[in-house]
Design a protein around this motif. Structure first.
Motif, short mmCIF file in Angstrom:
data_model
loop_
_atom_site.label_atom_id
_atom_site.label_comp_id
_atom_site.label_asym_id
_atom_site.label_seq_id
_atom_site.Cartn_x
_atom_site.Cartn_y
_atom_site.Cartn_z
N ARG A 293 27.86 82.59 66.68
CA ARG A 293 28.00 81.56 67.73
C ARG A 293 27.22 81.96 68.96
O ARG A 293 26.58 81.13 69.60
N GLU A 294 27.24 83.26 69.28
CA GLU A 294 26.48 83.74 70.43
C GLU A 294 24.98 83.54 70.22
O GLU A 294 24.22 83.45 71.18
N LEU A 295 24.56 83.47 68.96
CA LEU A 295 23.13 83.24 68.67
C LEU A 295 22.82 81.75 68.54
O LEU A 295 21.75 81.36 68.08
N GLY A 296 23.78 80.90 68.91
CA GLY A 296 23.54 79.47 68.90
C GLY A 296 23.80 78.80 67.56
O GLY A 296 23.34 77.68 67.32
N VAL A 309 27.48 78.08 57.84
CA VAL A 309 26.82 78.19 59.15
C VAL A 309 25.49 77.45 59.18
O VAL A 309 24.80 77.31 58.16
N LYS A 310 25.14 77.01 60.39
CA LYS A 310 23.88 76.29 60.59
C LYS A 310 23.26 76.76 61.90
O LYS A 310 23.93 76.80 62.94
N SER A 311 21.98 77.07 61.85
CA SER A 311 21.27 77.50 63.06
C SER A 311 20.88 76.28 63.88
O SER A 311 20.62 75.21 63.33
N ASN A 312 20.82 76.44 65.21
CA ASN A 312 20.36 75.32 66.04
C ASN A 312 18.84 75.30 66.17
O ASN A 312 18.28 74.43 66.82
N SER A 313 18.17 76.30 65.55
CA SER A 313 16.71 76.30 65.68
C SER A 313 15.98 76.54 64.35
O SER A 313 14.85 76.10 64.16
N MET A 314 16.64 77.21 63.41
CA MET A 314 15.99 77.55 62.16
C MET A 314 16.49 76.63 61.04
O MET A 314 17.70 76.42 60.92
N GLY A 315 15.61 76.08 60.24
CA GLY A 315 16.02 75.24 59.12
C GLY A 315 16.77 76.07 58.07
O GLY A 315 16.57 77.29 57.98
N GLY A 316 17.60 75.40 57.28
CA GLY A 316 18.41 76.09 56.28
C GLY A 316 17.56 76.86 55.27
O GLY A 316 17.86 78.01 54.94
N THR A 359 19.34 88.42 61.21
CA THR A 359 19.36 87.06 61.75
C THR A 359 18.70 87.02 63.14
O THR A 359 17.86 86.16 63.43
N LYS A 360 19.07 87.99 63.98
CA LYS A 360 18.48 88.08 65.32
C LYS A 360 16.96 88.23 65.22
O LYS A 360 16.21 87.58 65.95
N ARG A 361 16.53 89.10 64.31
CA ARG A 361 15.10 89.35 64.14
C ARG A 361 14.38 88.08 63.69
O ARG A 361 13.31 87.75 64.20
N LEU A 362 14.97 87.36 62.77
CA LEU A 362 14.35 86.12 62.28
C LEU A 362 14.21 85.11 63.42
O LEU A 362 13.19 84.43 63.55
N LEU A 363 15.25 85.03 64.26
CA LEU A 363 15.19 84.09 65.39
C LEU A 363 14.11 84.48 66.38
O LEU A 363 13.35 83.63 66.85
N SER A 364 13.99 85.79 66.70
CA SER A 364 13.00 86.18 67.70
C SER A 364 11.58 86.10 67.13
O SER A 364 10.65 85.77 67.84
N ARG A 366 10.59 83.82 65.12
CA ARG A 366 10.28 82.39 65.22
C ARG A 366 9.83 82.03 66.64
O ARG A 366 8.86 81.32 66.82
N GLU A 367 10.61 82.54 67.61
CA GLU A 367 10.27 82.26 69.01
C GLU A 367 8.89 82.79 69.35
O GLU A 367 8.09 82.11 69.97
N ALA A 368 8.61 84.03 68.87
CA ALA A 368 7.31 84.66 69.16
C ALA A 368 6.18 83.81 68.60
O ALA A 368 5.11 83.69 69.22
N ARG A 369 6.45 83.21 67.43
CA ARG A 369 5.41 82.37 66.81
C ARG A 369 5.34 81.00 67.47
O ARG A 369 4.45 80.21 67.17
N GLY A 370 6.33 80.73 68.30
CA GLY A 370 6.37 79.44 69.02
C GLY A 370 6.81 78.35 68.12
O GLY A 370 6.28 77.27 68.07
#
Ligand code: PLP
Length: 370
Positions: A293-296, A309-316, A359-364, A366-370
């Motif tokens: 939840r803290e990771l959105g 669970v479902k991410s608010n930024s990454m597709g399933g 999970t944290k690594r995958l999210l960051s 993604r962000e780095a890649r924009g």
């Protein structure tokens, strides 16, 4: 398919089990097995059961003697279950996993003229089994928040099955809701699949005294760490159990093998150990849910040993693939409404820390890649 497969065989839509990986070492969070071993009494009892009688008195039990058929009535195991729930032994039937129990129940109570109703999002084995048994399968849509709409079941005019808690959502109905469904369907059988009941949900067994249309189905695969032992059971009124035994004795009279029978009886008796494992898993579950939840992430309220669970930024699919590339297996269904969700079984604390770190690594990334 061979050219010999029957027409009806061609029409089957078999269930796809979660992957059991070989070779590469995965953190396995895809089939809701327990991360902890069975009660230590299980191995002890099996080994003791192998001891041959040496003629001394009292003779060792020899219950693991595989030369002999297993007890078709599975008396010691049935008694352990009956004692645990405070019911009579003739209210219990055991099976080769609860999947087999489901088959006994479906075959006993449903047929072409007597369909089965279940949620549109639930255990995928139900429709597969109905296909095999030629039972019309009807579905009732879960609400938008994935809760069960009990109104769909009340007075539905057919038998129904409710997984409580439900899979793969993990959400549970209160016992009062189950009771309302039972009261409104007294001419039909209501099956409650309680595969995950020990992780924070109330069993419907207490309602058996008042409702003769209830069948409660449970398994040793999750809370008792015996998925590989393949043992499940049903508790119901004795007439319904007798009906299910008609099916069993028409299909596989020696359905539970000697080793599994021993293992399950010991697991049932070791209440303290089961309680300890379940508490530990629930604690890990809540910490993991909090972390996500803290990771959105959207995390459904789970009463099971898994999270949906479902991410608010990454597709399933991207999330699933990313986890797999990093050695973590989870489960995903490419289906309506739930394609963006993953079902994540609860492992040990260490495994779930690794899961959160990846999970944290995958999210960051993604962000780095924009
Ligand atoms: C795991 C599961 C079962 C089946 O368990 P068995 O291993 O066959 O005993 C049954 N119902 C649900 C909802 C499950 O998730």
């Amino acid at each position: 398919m061979s050219r010999f497969l029957s027409k009806s065989g061609q029409a089957l839509l078999p269930y796809t089990p979660g992957e059991q990986p070989k070779g590469r070492k995965f953190i396995k969070l895809n089939t809701n097995e327990s991360p902890y071993p069975p009660s230590p009494n299980v191995a002890k009892a099996i080994l003791a059961g192998f001891e041959e009688s040496d003629g001394t008195d009292p003779a060792p039990p020899e219950i693991a003697n595989l030369r002999l058929y297993s007890d078709p009535e599975a008396k010691p195991l049935v008694k352990a279950i009956a004692d645990y729930y405070g019911v009579e032994p003739d209210q219990v039937i055991v099976g080769n996993g609860s999947d087999e129990i489901l088959a006994f129940a479906f075959r006993a109570f449903c047929d072409k003229e007597s369909p089965l109703l279940a949620a549109d999002i639930t255990y995928g084995f139900y429709p597969a089994l109905c296909g095999l048994l030629d039972i019309p399968y009807r579905t009732a849509a879960l609400k938008d928040d994935f809760s069960v709409d009990t109104e769909d079941y009340k007075g539905c005019g057919c038998n129904c099955i409710i997984a409580n808690p439900n899979a793969p959502t993990g959400m549970a109905l209160p016992l009062s809701a189950i009771e309302e469904i039972l009261a409104a369907n007294q001419g039909q059988v209501v099956m409650v699949d309680e595969a995950y009941v020990d992780f924070g949900c109330e069993s419907a067994v207490s309602l058996l005294k008042r409702y003769e249309n209830l069948v409660v189905i449970q398994t040793f695969s999750k809370s008792r760490s015996l998925a590989g032992g393949r043992v499940g059971f049903a508790i119901a009124g004795k007439e319904l159990i007798a009906d299910m035994n008609r099916v069993k004795y028409s299909f596989n009279p020696y359905n539970v093998n000697r080793l599994s029978m021993l293992a399950a009886a010991e697991a049932m008796k070791d209440r303290e150990y089961t309680k300890l494992c379940c508490e530990r898993i629930c604690g890990t579950r809540e910490r993991t849910a909090q972390g996500l939840r803290e990771l959105g992430f959207k995390v459904l309220d789970s009463r099971t040993n898994f999270l949906f669970v479902k991410s608010n930024s990454m597709g399933g699919k991207a999330y699933f693939d990313g986890l797999r590339e990093n050695g973590i297996l989870v489960r995903r269904w490419d289906a309506d409404r739930i394609g963006e969700y993953l079902r994540v079984s609860i492992g040990t604390d260490e495994e779930m820390e690794e899961f959160l770190a990846v999970t944290k690594r995958l999210l960051s990334d993604r962000e780095a890649r924009g």
